[in-house]
Design a protein around this motif. Structure first.
Motif, PDB file in Angstrom:
ATOM      1  N   LEU A  55       0.711  -1.193   0.010  1.00 13.60           N
ATOM      2  CA  LEU A  55       0.067   0.002   0.105  1.00 13.60           C
ATOM      3  C   LEU A  55       1.088   1.199  -0.160  1.00 13.60           C
ATOM      4  N   THR A  56       0.902   1.984  -1.280  1.00 14.07           N
ATOM      5  CA  THR A  56       1.989   3.378  -1.290  1.00 14.07           C
ATOM      6  C   THR A  56       1.272   4.215  -0.494  1.00 14.07           C
ATOM      7  N   GLY A  57       2.243   5.120   0.034  1.00 13.75           N
ATOM      8  CA  GLY A  57       2.014   6.494   0.577  1.00 13.75           C
ATOM      9  C   GLY A  57       1.295   7.309  -0.023  1.00 13.75           C
ATOM     10  N   SER A  58       1.464   7.131  -1.568  1.00 14.12           N
ATOM     11  CA  SER A  58       0.941   8.127  -2.500  1.00 14.12           C
ATOM     12  C   SER A  58      -0.488   7.863  -2.276  1.00 14.12           C
ATOM     13  N   SER A  59      -0.961   6.550  -2.443  1.00 20.96           N
ATOM     14  CA  SER A  59      -2.457   6.174  -2.447  1.00 20.96           C
ATOM     15  C   SER A  59      -3.041   6.555  -1.005  1.00 20.96           C
ATOM     16  N   ILE A  60      -2.276   6.531   0.309  1.00 19.56           N
ATOM     17  CA  ILE A  60      -2.862   6.898   1.506  1.00 19.56           C
ATOM     18  C   ILE A  60      -3.118   8.540   1.283  1.00 19.56           C
ATOM     19  N   ALA A  61      -2.017   9.049   0.746  1.00 20.16           N
ATOM     20  CA  ALA A  61      -2.228  10.490   0.855  1.00 20.16           C
ATOM     21  C   ALA A  61      -3.197  11.264  -0.160  1.00 20.16           C
ATOM     22  N   GLY A  62      -3.622  10.341  -1.301  1.00 16.84           N
ATOM     23  CA  GLY A  62      -4.628  10.800  -1.816  1.00 16.84           C
ATOM     24  C   GLY A  62      -5.971  10.730  -1.268  1.00 16.84           C
ATOM     25  N   ALA A  63      -6.162   9.635  -0.709  1.00 16.12           N
ATOM     26  CA  ALA A  63      -7.507   9.295  -0.081  1.00 16.12           C
ATOM     27  C   ALA A  63      -7.451  10.384   1.096  1.00 16.12           C
ATOM     28  N   LEU A  64      -6.647  10.826   1.807  1.00  9.47           N
ATOM     29  CA  LEU A  64      -6.746  11.367   3.019  1.00  9.47           C
ATOM     30  C   LEU A  64      -7.007  13.072   2.714  1.00  9.47           C
ATOM     31  N   ARG A  65      -6.111  13.472   1.403  1.00  8.19           N
ATOM     32  CA  ARG A  65      -6.333  14.672   0.820  1.00  8.19           C
ATOM     33  C   ARG A  65      -7.720  14.799   0.267  1.00  8.19           C
ATOM     34  N   ASN A  66      -8.081  13.936  -0.326  1.00  5.50           N
ATOM     35  CA  ASN A  66      -9.610  14.063  -0.942  1.00  5.50           C
ATOM     36  C   ASN A  66     -10.890  14.232   0.218  1.00  5.50           C
ATOM     37  N   TYR A  67     -10.627  13.466   1.158  1.00  5.80           N
ATOM     38  CA  TYR A  67     -11.397  13.492   2.461  1.00  5.80           C
ATOM     39  C   TYR A  67     -11.545  14.741   2.901  1.00  5.80           C
ATOM     40  N   LEU A  68     -10.429  15.303   3.193  1.00  4.95           N
ATOM     41  CA  LEU A  68     -10.226  16.751   3.907  1.00  4.95           C
ATOM     42  C   LEU A  68     -10.832  17.665   3.053  1.00  4.95           C
ATOM     43  N   ARG A  69     -10.629  17.794   1.705  1.00  4.92           N
ATOM     44  CA  ARG A  69     -11.160  18.514   0.801  1.00  4.92           C
ATOM     45  C   ARG A  69     -12.715  18.639   0.721  1.00  4.92           C
ATOM     46  N   LYS A  70     -13.467  17.377   0.763  1.00  4.96           N
ATOM     47  CA  LYS A  70     -14.653  17.245   0.650  1.00  4.96           C
ATOM     48  C   LYS A  70     -15.064  17.801   2.162  1.00  4.96           C
ATOM     49  N   PHE A  71     -14.324  17.423   3.204  1.00  3.55           N
ATOM     50  CA  PHE A  71     -14.958  17.871   4.471  1.00  3.55           C
ATOM     51  C   PHE A  71     -15.034  19.412   4.756  1.00  3.55           C
ATOM     52  N   SER A  72     -13.923  20.138   4.185  1.00  2.00           N
ATOM     53  CA  SER A  72     -13.911  21.438   4.396  1.00  2.00           C
ATOM     54  C   SER A  72     -14.724  22.484   3.597  1.00  2.00           C
ATOM     55  N   LYS A  73     -15.218  21.880   2.178  1.00  2.00           N
ATOM     56  CA  LYS A  73     -15.882  22.803   1.458  1.00  2.00           C
ATOM     57  C   LYS A  73     -16.517  21.839   0.403  1.00  2.00           C
ATOM     58  N   LYS A  74     -17.466  22.507  -0.524  1.00  2.00           N
ATOM     59  CA  LYS A  74     -18.228  21.790  -1.568  1.00  2.00           C
ATOM     60  C   LYS A  74     -17.184  21.458  -2.606  1.00  2.00           C
ATOM     61  N   ASP A  75     -17.623  20.208  -3.254  1.00  2.00           N
ATOM     62  CA  ASP A  75     -16.545  19.732  -4.581  1.00  2.00           C
ATOM     63  C   ASP A  75     -16.529  21.076  -5.643  1.00  2.00           C
ATOM     64  N   ASN A  76     -17.285  21.784  -5.786  1.00  2.00           N
ATOM     65  CA  ASN A  76     -17.557  22.690  -6.839  1.00  2.00           C
ATOM     66  C   ASN A  76     -16.841  24.196  -6.566  1.00  2.00           C
ATOM     67  N   GLN A  77     -16.032  24.071  -5.424  1.00  2.00           N
ATOM     68  CA  GLN A  77     -15.548  25.094  -5.031  1.00  2.00           C
ATOM     69  C   GLN A  77     -13.872  24.717  -5.149  1.00  2.00           C
ATOM     70  N   ASN A  78     -13.010  25.377  -6.188  1.00  2.00           N
ATOM     71  CA  ASN A  78     -11.602  24.921  -6.413  1.00  2.00           C
ATOM     72  C   ASN A  78     -10.605  25.886  -5.780  1.00  2.00           C
ATOM     73  N   ASP A  79     -10.974  26.731  -4.983  1.00  2.00           N
ATOM     74  CA  ASP A  79     -10.109  27.575  -4.536  1.00  2.00           C
ATOM     75  C   ASP A  79      -9.354  26.962  -3.105  1.00  2.00           C
ATOM     76  N   LEU A  80      -8.340  26.164  -3.207  1.00  2.00           N
ATOM     77  CA  LEU A  80      -7.689  25.303  -2.338  1.00  2.00           C
ATOM     78  C   LEU A  80      -6.483  26.083  -1.861  1.00  2.00           C
ATOM     79  N   ARG A  81      -6.160  26.999  -2.313  1.00  2.00           N
ATOM     80  CA  ARG A  81      -4.746  27.755  -1.706  1.00  2.00           C
ATOM     81  C   ARG A  81      -4.595  27.943  -0.405  1.00  2.00           C
ATOM     82  N   ASN A  82      -5.809  28.529   0.288  1.00  2.00           N
ATOM     83  CA  ASN A  82      -5.431  29.000   1.575  1.00  2.00           C
ATOM     84  C   ASN A  82      -6.395  28.235   2.688  1.00  2.00           C
ATOM     85  N   ASP A  83      -6.715  27.005   2.228  1.00  2.00           N
ATOM     86  CA  ASP A  83      -7.353  26.087   3.222  1.00  2.00           C
ATOM     87  C   ASP A  83      -6.511  25.181   3.943  1.00  2.00           C
TER      88      ASP A  83
END
Length: 503
Positions: A55-83
């Motif tokens: 199980l590669t670290g990149s797979s874990i990182a991608g899953a965690l990053r995607n979950y945090l992105r969904k948790f923080s805001k809607k998927d249709n908001q693309n401004d991820l610079r300051n979050d």
């Protein structure tokens, strides 16, 4: 100083090490991309020991990053610079018009805005040898309801119960916001903890995550914090057994990562919007989803798909998420084509690929359909023959037997699917699909033409969360009556579907 030759060192003042054991709850496909394998999608294995999964670290990182992105805001908001996402996992900013910036100093300053990830995630090797589970898949034509040519494939899956030791290391820089980083990490890792009432976490790994594969959880965490400004703690970090995998037996464990990191999480931090349907069904007729692999040489010609759960030796029959999602999509197309012409709602919910839609980009499915285990069933073998349509007699050499799942008085299965960022019309379509499943009008599995695959609803809970407001609707069968908590509101969603598809 010339910016082209400037190199700023990272001023790290603290390191936090987090460990836990990841347990797979459903079959998981961690594909290797090996074109020479006899299997279309073979598992990724350790180079030193091919009996262990990687199980590669990149797979874990991608899953965690995607979950945090969904948790923080809607998927249709693309401004991820300051979050929290860019602060924790880093961010890469690509300027398409960089060639049009004549000033070299300005170009270098823009490149220096890239953020390096502060979270180090190690690769993980399974603690036990692989016991692969093979699954067959096929793409069905929605018009003819038959298999499309050259669209059959097979998968090699890790069995449920496989464990992977996880190790994370968070770097705290001198000028970084430590509290914000810890909060983001706690939110991301919280997605691996079992959900209340379930043994599974909210994060899935591998491919086909939206079809029930890759569900997993972590029960316990261990956390070490080293203040590198202190001489003794610097030595402690250098002497730490980084080579040791898994949890340490004599070190305290925590069931909550938020408590382990001393972080308080507020419900308002969860910005996700979804529509969840949790329904309990029984079988109104036998069910058969063909398994591509027979359990032994003496098995019938066709057996129902089974999968192991929780380390049990005897596999249990399942209603796979891929089968159910395909059935739901085909019925959704039929509903939309019956009441209107706006078929784009199908691709918005179930996704699309470039093979049929060459004028637009591919879309991932927003609907997650989980795999369901069938409890309290009966196995029976049926012998069948094929009839020659010309003579009306038995077709020579066409005797075969099948082993579908038969229901009894205690048979049940739970269906769970979730739609992210739902619109009213999309909720209405899900309700119509639930109704067709409930009444047995929508069969699942194969050989539905001879009466198999009919379900019968017992109860359902519909949870709709939008704009930090949660609504819950219930449907329950009582004797011969159907009790609906708020039928008027549910009908409004169906009316919104009629208005949308007839625009």
């Amino acid at each position: 100083m010339d910016l082209a030759h400037r190199s700023d060192n990272r001023k790290i003042i603290k390191r936090i090490i987090i460990r836990g054991n990841l347990i797979l709850d459903t079959p998981t496909c961690l594909g290797s991309g090996d074109n020479d394998s006899p299997i279309d999608l073979a598992l990724l294995r350790d180079n030193l020991n091919s009996n262990l999964a990687l199980l590669t670290g990149s797979s874990i990182a991608g899953a965690l990053r995607n979950y945090l992105r969904k948790f923080s805001k809607k998927d249709n908001q693309n401004d991820l610079r300051n979050d929290l996402v860019s602060k924790l996992f880093g961010d890469l900013f690509v300027y398409e018009n960089e060639i049009n910036i004549p000033d070299e100093k300005e170009r270098i300053e823009k490149r220096n805005q890239d953020n390096q990830s502060l979270l180090i995630i190690d690769d993980s090797i399974s603690t036990s040898p692989i016991q692969p589970e093979l699954r067959d898949g096929v793409k069905i034509d929605s018009v003819t309801r038959t298999a499309e040519p050259k669209k059959k494939y097979d998968l090699e899956l890790l069995q449920a119960g496989t464990e992977f030791p996880l190790c994370f290391e968070l770097l705290i820089e001198k000028e970084s916001d430590e509290s914000s980083l810890l909060k983001g990490l706690a939110i991301a890792l919280q997605g691996l903890e079992p959900v209340e009432g379930l043994e599974q976490g909210e994060i899935s790994l591998g491919i086909k995550k939206h079809r029930g594969f890759g569900r997993c959880h972590v029960n316990e965490w261990q956390v070490w914090q080293f203040d590198l400004t202190d001489h003794q703690q610097r030595l402690d970090w250098l002497k730490f057994e980084h080579w040791h995998s898994g949890l340490f037996p004599d070190y305290p464990t925590h069931t909550s990562i938020a408590q382990a990191l001393n972080v308080s999480l507020d419900e308002k931090d969860d910005q996700r919007e979804f529509c969840k349907i949790d329904a309990t069904f029984t079988l109104a007729s036998p069910l058969l989803i063909r398994s591509g692999q027979a359990s032994s040489d003496k098995a019938p010609d066709v057996v129902h798909l089974k999968s192991r759960r929780n380390g049990e030796l005897k596999p249990k029959p399942v209603l796979s998420g891929t089968s159910l999602a395909g059935v739901l999509r085909h019925r959704a197309e039929r509903i939309i084509n019956t009441i209107g012409k706006n078929v784009s709602i199908i691709e918005d919910i179930f996704g699309s690929d470039l093979s049929k839609n060459k004028t637009s980009e591919a879309k991932a499915s927003r609907l997650t359909v989980h795999e369901s285990v069938i409890e309290n069933y009966t196995d029976l073998v049926q012998n069948r023959i094929a009839i020659d349509r010309f003579t009306g007699g038995t077709l020579h050499g066409a005797l075969f037997n099948e082993q579908p799942i038969f229901p009894n008085n205690e048979t049940y299965l739970k269906l769970n699917f979730e739609l992210r960022n739902p619109e009213n019309c999309e909720v209405g379509l899900l309700l119509l699909l639930l109704k067709d499943l409930w009444t047995g009008d929508l069969p699942v599995g194969g050989t539905s033409s001879i009466g198999r695959g009919r379900l019968q609803g017992k109860d359902a809970t519909i949870t709709l969360r939008r704009e930090e407001k949660t609504e819950t609707f219930t449907i329950e069968k009582s004797s011969d009556n159907l009790v609906v908590s708020d039928a008027k509101s549910l009908q409004e969603f169906v009316s919104a579907l009629n208005e949308e598809v007839n625009k």
